[in-house]
Design an enzyme around this catalytic site. Structure first.
Site, PDB file in Angstrom:
ATOM      1  N   ARG A 175      44.462  41.801  32.875  1.00 31.79           N
ATOM      2  CA  ARG A 175      45.827  42.489  33.672  1.00 31.79           C
ATOM      3  C   ARG A 175      45.485  43.653  34.276  1.00 31.79           C
ATOM      4  NH1 ARG A 175      45.779  37.802  32.893  1.00 31.79           N
ATOM      5  NH2 ARG A 175      47.599  36.364  32.124  1.00 31.79           N
ATOM      6  N   SER A 253      56.200  37.150  33.185  1.00 30.21           N
ATOM      7  CA  SER A 253      55.726  37.431  31.736  1.00 30.21           C
ATOM      8  C   SER A 253      55.916  39.120  31.523  1.00 30.21           C
ATOM      9  CB  SER A 253      54.463  37.202  31.272  1.00 30.21           C
ATOM     10  OG  SER A 253      54.327  35.858  31.415  1.00 30.21           O
ATOM     11  N   GLU A 351      54.393  44.529  30.927  1.00 34.31           N
ATOM     12  CA  GLU A 351      53.306  44.085  31.857  1.00 34.31           C
ATOM     13  C   GLU A 351      53.780  44.720  33.425  1.00 34.31           C
ATOM     14  OE1 GLU A 351      51.520  39.916  33.185  1.00 34.31           O
ATOM     15  OE2 GLU A 351      51.469  40.449  31.186  1.00 34.31           O
TER      16      GLU A 351
END
Length: 368
Positions: A175, A253, A351
């Site tokens: 990520r 998320s 995130e």
């Protein structure tokens, strides 16, 4: 000599961006410029330093699916909306395609599978535009973007120069990428992919994907699962577990799966035998953040109007769209992270990207 901008490149003033972020947070930007081709960016940047707004920072906003915008954004927002999918090379084994930044990501996945070009099917139904995909190195069901990416064409805002960045240049991680670590430095205009053409080459071993994909294949009278079956399985699974941002605003998320030591994980297993973890290199374990949040009693909880989704505790949802603010998100984030840390001794990290009022990106001061 002053460069005069054409009408379409003059900044639009005080623009409401509440409908330009999937979390539907209230946000008004000082100015917005929509770019539909690369030449427009060259033209705008040539005149920007001479303009009266040169003291305003530049902020790049794609589809808004992974950002948390402030109530007031004192910046010039650049929106890359270039469109086009171009076939560059075709062989018996693979194709090379170039996709412009403004293409909807899920639509791209569906299109490539329909053409018999495979590799992106596991990334179906991820919201956002193609230009933002490399920033987060999007990933799902065992596949990451870097697995198929060949290059990125991007404009370096500080030097006003175009660059061709290879996969190695992008410095991808979990990520993560060079674009994420250096925000508002790059504006991505297009992405190059190499996709394979072998319908028997699939990755369907993650979670329930194999079972659901097999069901789709059987319904069509086939024994062999195809990439299209995998894509449909993932769409079905995601639709069951994740809310549609158009129906219930969210940014996917919200917390990353924390990576802890094997020693700490083993210790937690003694008290919580059902804890979900995945082995990682260097004696580390990736723990399912959603499991931690749910076991902390926060599935469907938070601090209104921002609460976790009833079907997936990893997703924070906004129940007062276009009214809730970044401060509301911060309160819910802090509450959830503190509760999980108190129970498990595990720190959660956010995130989505936190955007400050001046267009800079928040880090430690807002990380849970």
């Amino acid at each position: 000599m002053t460069t005069h901008l054409p009408e379409r490149l003059l900044p639009k003033r005080l623009i409401d961006l509440a409908h330009n972020n999937t979390m539907a947070l209230a946000c008004v930007a000082d100015a917005v410029i929509t770019l539909t081709d690369e030449a427009q960016l060259d033209t705008f940047m040539a005149s920007h330093a001479e303009g009266t707004e040169s003291d305003l920072p530049l902020f790049v906003l794609s589809g808004g699916s992974n950002v948390l915008l402030p109530a007031q954004l004192k910046a010039i927002v650049l929106q890359p909306q270039m469109r086009g999918i171009n076939l560059i090379t075709q062989t018996d084994d693979y194709v090379d395609i170039e996709v412009m930044a403004g293409e909807n990501w899920h639509d791209l996945v569906v299109y490539t599978v329909s053409q018999g070009w495979y590799g992106l099917e596991n990334l179906a139904l991820i919201p956002g535009l193609t230009g933002a995909a490399p920033v987060q190195n999007i990933g799902a069901y065992g596949v990451q973007l870097e697995d198929c990416l060949e290059y990125v064409r991007a404009y370096h805002l500080p030097t006003k120069t175009w660059h061709h960045l290879t996969t190695a240049d992008c410095q991808f991680g979990y990520r993560d990428s060079i674009f994420k670590r250096a925000p508002n430095i790059w504006l991505i205009s297009c992405v190059g992919f190499r996709l394979h053409t072998d319908p028997n080459k699939i990755l369907a071993s993650y979670g329930d994907v194999q079972t659901v994909a097999q069901r789709y294949a059987k319904e069509k009278g086939r024994q062999q699962v195809t990439p299209a079956d995998v894509m449909q399985a993932i769409i079905s699974i995601r639709q069951q577990k994740l809310p549609d941002p158009k129906q219930l605003p969210n940014c996917g998320s919200f917390f990353q799966n924390p990576i802890i030591s094997q020693k700490q994980f083993t210790s937690l297993q003694i008290t919580y035998p059902a804890i979900v973890g995945y082995p990682m290199p260097d004696a580390m374990v990736k723990v399912a953040a959603g499991w931690l949040i749910e076991q902390a009693g926060l599935k469907g909880g938070g601090i209104a109007p921002i609460v976790t989704h009833q079907q997936q505790a990893l997703v924070l949802t906004n129940h007062t769209p276009y009214q809730a603010t970044q401060d509301d998100v911060a309160s819910a984030q802090r509450h959830i992270a503190d509760t999980v840390c108190e129970k498990f001794g595990v720190q959660l990290s956010r995130e989505p990207v936190w955007v400050n009022a001046d267009g800079s990106i928040g880090h430690d001061e807002h990380v849970a």
